[in-house]
Write a protein that holds these residues in place. Structure first.
Motif, PDB file in Angstrom:
ATOM      1  N   GLY A 112       0.852  -1.185   0.000  1.00 22.68           N
ATOM      2  CA  GLY A 112       0.000   0.000   0.000  1.00 22.68           C
ATOM      3  C   GLY A 112       0.886   1.232   0.000  1.00 22.68           C
ATOM      4  O   GLY A 112       1.754   1.375  -0.848  1.00 22.68           O
ATOM      5  N   GLN A 113       0.710   2.101   0.972  1.00 25.54           N
ATOM      6  CA  GLN A 113       1.550   3.291   1.041  1.00 25.54           C
ATOM      7  C   GLN A 113       2.769   3.071   1.929  1.00 25.54           C
ATOM      8  O   GLN A 113       3.606   3.960   2.049  1.00 25.54           O
ATOM      9  N   ALA A 114       2.843   1.939   2.533  1.00 16.31           N
ATOM     10  CA  ALA A 114       3.961   1.679   3.441  1.00 16.31           C
ATOM     11  C   ALA A 114       5.143   1.080   2.688  1.00 16.31           C
ATOM     12  O   ALA A 114       4.965   0.296   1.756  1.00 16.31           O
ATOM     13  N   LEU A 115       6.330   1.465   3.110  1.00 14.75           N
ATOM     14  CA  LEU A 115       7.549   0.873   2.566  1.00 14.75           C
ATOM     15  C   LEU A 115       8.109  -0.115   3.575  1.00 14.75           C
ATOM     16  O   LEU A 115       8.086   0.141   4.788  1.00 14.75           O
ATOM     17  N   VAL A 116       8.616  -1.202   3.048  1.00 15.21           N
ATOM     18  CA  VAL A 116       9.147  -2.248   3.914  1.00 15.21           C
ATOM     19  C   VAL A 116      10.519  -2.658   3.374  1.00 15.21           C
ATOM     20  O   VAL A 116      10.672  -2.901   2.181  1.00 15.21           O
ATOM     21  N   LEU A 117      11.492  -2.693   4.255  1.00 12.89           N
ATOM     22  CA  LEU A 117      12.815  -3.170   3.866  1.00 12.89           C
ATOM     23  C   LEU A 117      12.932  -4.650   4.212  1.00 12.89           C
ATOM     24  O   LEU A 117      12.452  -5.089   5.266  1.00 12.89           O
TER      25      LEU A 117
END
Lengths: 192, 166
Positions: free
Chosen positions: A113-118
């Motif tokens: 969605g709008q979240a970034l995940v490393l």
């Protein structure tokens, strides 16, 4: 719906990362320098792990975060331009290259969605809750993003990128056993 | 045989020949227009339009969703089965009207799903103001890309703007 997975961005940018000549071993003086002139130490990971664990217990991961910032600065230099205006793939290419070169594993960026995940895979085990790696990545992104950024460990090798003000809340959800999708579904864009 | 008779006979033969040809042209026109306007594009338009139409037309003017795919077939069948418009007095019986095997390949409809009767209605839903080339119509009907490429900074700001839901 904020929690659905969109895409993963891996280190595939055409302007590749160049690891050549990064370390300069000065045997006469017994020193190792990076190509930017910073002196570094080559440590065994099983030595660093206990140090980080101790720092976690004491609640002070400043040194690890500082290390992350240095890595981020090197990635920024390697990218050679405006980080914020670059494509996510380009930034991840150079950040992942730097982390790999220093033995911290490989980095990948995912959009949920709008979240970034490393996603950091192949990283040495430092502490059980992976807060050391979270601090390292937080420092790395703080350098790249030019502002304070926190990374919160959720789900295996994944770290959600959030504003530092909500890092504690997100971390508590993660500790409660919420998986990544559930954590992200609890987030929404800040009202204007 | 006198010259007058020969001329009369020739005129008669010409009239018979005209009668044979006339209905063929009349019956082929619809299919030929569709086919020559590029049957593939026509089909593509027809397939796209039902899905997009609710966005561009008021719901009341549209057939119910269940009747959308493909609305053309019943219309086509009905058209084909209904009696043709009153033929001119010289028109021969319908049985003699151009079986498809006698049509040149380029006017044979590639598919029974390309009825002339349906096409204008489908186009009207996409571009009611003026006729639009089929390709343009399809592009207009295509929804805009939701997920436009963003820079690293933009994605980062989006993520950092997230807060716990109330």
């Amino acid at each position: 719906m904020p929690g659905f997975y969109i895409e993963a961005m891996t280190a595939t940018d055409s302007r590749g990362f160049d690891p050549g000549g990064y370390f300069a071993f000065d045997l006469a003086r017994g020193a190792v320098h990076t190509r930017h002139g910073e002196r570094v130490l080559v440590l065994a990971s099983d030595v660093l792990g206990p140090l980080v664990s101790t720092a976690v217990r004491q609640g002070d991961l400043t040194a690890v975060r500082m290390l992350g910032k240095r890595i981020g600065e090197d990635a920024q230099r390697s990218l050679g331009g405006d980080v914020k205006g670059a494509t996510p793939e380009a930034v991840i290419t150079h950040a992942s290259g730097m982390l790999s070169l220093l033995g911290w594993g490989t980095l990948q960026l995912e959009r949920w969605g709008q979240a970034l995940v490393l996603v950091l895979e192949g990283a040495p085990s430092l502490d059980n809750e992976r807060l050391g790696l979270a601090a390292l990545l937080g420092g790395l992104l703080t350098s790249l993003g030019g502002r304070d950024i926190a990374c919160v460990p959720v789900d295996g090798a994944r770290f959600v990128i959030v504003h530092p003000s909500i890092a504690e809340a997100v971390w508590s959800w993660s500790k409660d056993g919420k998986d990544l999708a559930s954590v992200i579904a609890r987030l929404a864009p800040e009202a204007a | 045989m006198t010259a007058a008779k020969v001329q009369k006979l020739r005129a008669l033969l010409e009239r018979v020949e005209r009668r044979r040809k006339e209905p063929r042209l009349v019956s082929v026109t619809g299919g030929a227009q569709v086919a020559s306007a590029n049957t593939n594009e026509t089909l593509r338009t027809l397939e796209v339009v039902p899905a997009q139409a609710p966005l561009l037309a008021p719901p009341s003017s549209l057939p119910p969703p269940s009747s959308m795919p493909p609305p053309a077939l019943p219309a086509l069948d009905a058209t084909l089965r209904s009696p043709p418009p009153p033929p001119p007095s010289s028109m021969p019986p319908p049985a003699r009207r151009t079986p498809s095997s006698t049509l040149p390949p380029e006017v044979v409809p590639a598919s029974p799903r390309a009825p002339t009767e349906v096409l204008p209605a489908a186009q009207a839903r996409i571009a009611p103001a003026s006729p639009v080339p089929f390709d343009s119509a399809v592009r207009v009907a295509t929804p805009p890309r939701i997920d436009a490429p963003k820079t690293f900074g933009e994605l980062l700001e989006q993520s950092l703007a997230l807060r716990p839901r109330a």
